[in-house]
Design a protein around this motif. Sequence first.
Motif: not given
Length: 374
Positions: A218, A221, A225, A235, A353, A358-359, A362
């Motif tokens: 995480a 991320f 990404n 994820t 995230a 980023m929540l 994912i």
Amino acid sequence: MERTIISFFGPTNSGKSTLVNAIAGQQVSLVSPVPGTTTDPVRKLIELPDLGPCVLIDTAGLDDVSVLGDERRRLTLSILDETDVAVYVPPMSQKVGQQPQKGAETAVDVPEFGTSATPVVVYRHGESVASLLQRIAAAAPKPEERFLTGDLVAAGDTVLLVMPQDSEAPKGRLILPQVQVIRELLDRGCNPLCCTPASLPAALATLKAQPSLVITDASVFQAVNAALPPETPLTAFSVLLAAAKGDTAVFVEGAQAIDRLTPDSRVLIAEACSHVPDTEDIGRVKIPNLLRAVHGTQKIDIAAGNDFPEDLTPYDLIIHCGACVASRTLVRARTRKALLAGVPITNYGIALAKLQGMLERIVIPGSRTRKQSS
């Protein structure tokens, strides 16, 4: 597979250690007529009939009146949070004929256990180990078939694992969640492909099509990404652990509290294990640095191992680790305590995230279908 945790409670010199030794078939705990011989929880890994892999935990007497008695009682009762079945060993003077009536074993009135939902089996002095183990097996929660990757993969999928090998990664080994996920993907008929963030572009170039799922740490991320098409499901290992051991709906809701943090907010970082942190430690370095950078939050406490505060009300948010070495029972017990105290709680991966924006990007097992996430 998680181990069933069986803990033994009772007054001093009631025979707890003798009983644990009898079950293990060897000396696990020191046995002595001196009250208070067992001072700290003693653990033994073991395989038991009808239960499989287990942990036996011997504890100090609940009625310890020594100088350190209160502290020993606190340590003993903290074991309840991770216990699947509690075995209460009454005083030696209590004979079999004085036991509670049939069916009372799981509802015995032991004031020290408070409101714990842990099933309790009362040992009957003089009964055989085989009889006790049968009753423990009957009281133990039935194991569920749970996959870390949940509904995010299917047989034949190519899954790309992006694994930073920083100073927190043990030399010559992979961290436990990575090992667990790789083995699970193989068992489920998937095709795992492993790389580091630096070798991610090269790994993607070897594929004829985009991977069905990308799993990473995480803390990276955003970097991972940036290398992926937006439609590629992404994820993290700690997000998978959150879904397998906790309640992701609670964790996602708890992460929203991050938006309300201020420089005066107080945050608890809760680790299920104890370890010596390094300069890139996720809970002690990376998350605190992000909290300070994004919200200016300075009041950050660390709780490791069993040092989970009894009073959670001073906190505005609890961020729990992935619990890779802790049981689902422990994570859910701590979540329940946070909710009862009215304190939002989330997990490392989901918090990271949120902090990195980023929540919504994912995917979380059970929260989205494969069609929606692919």
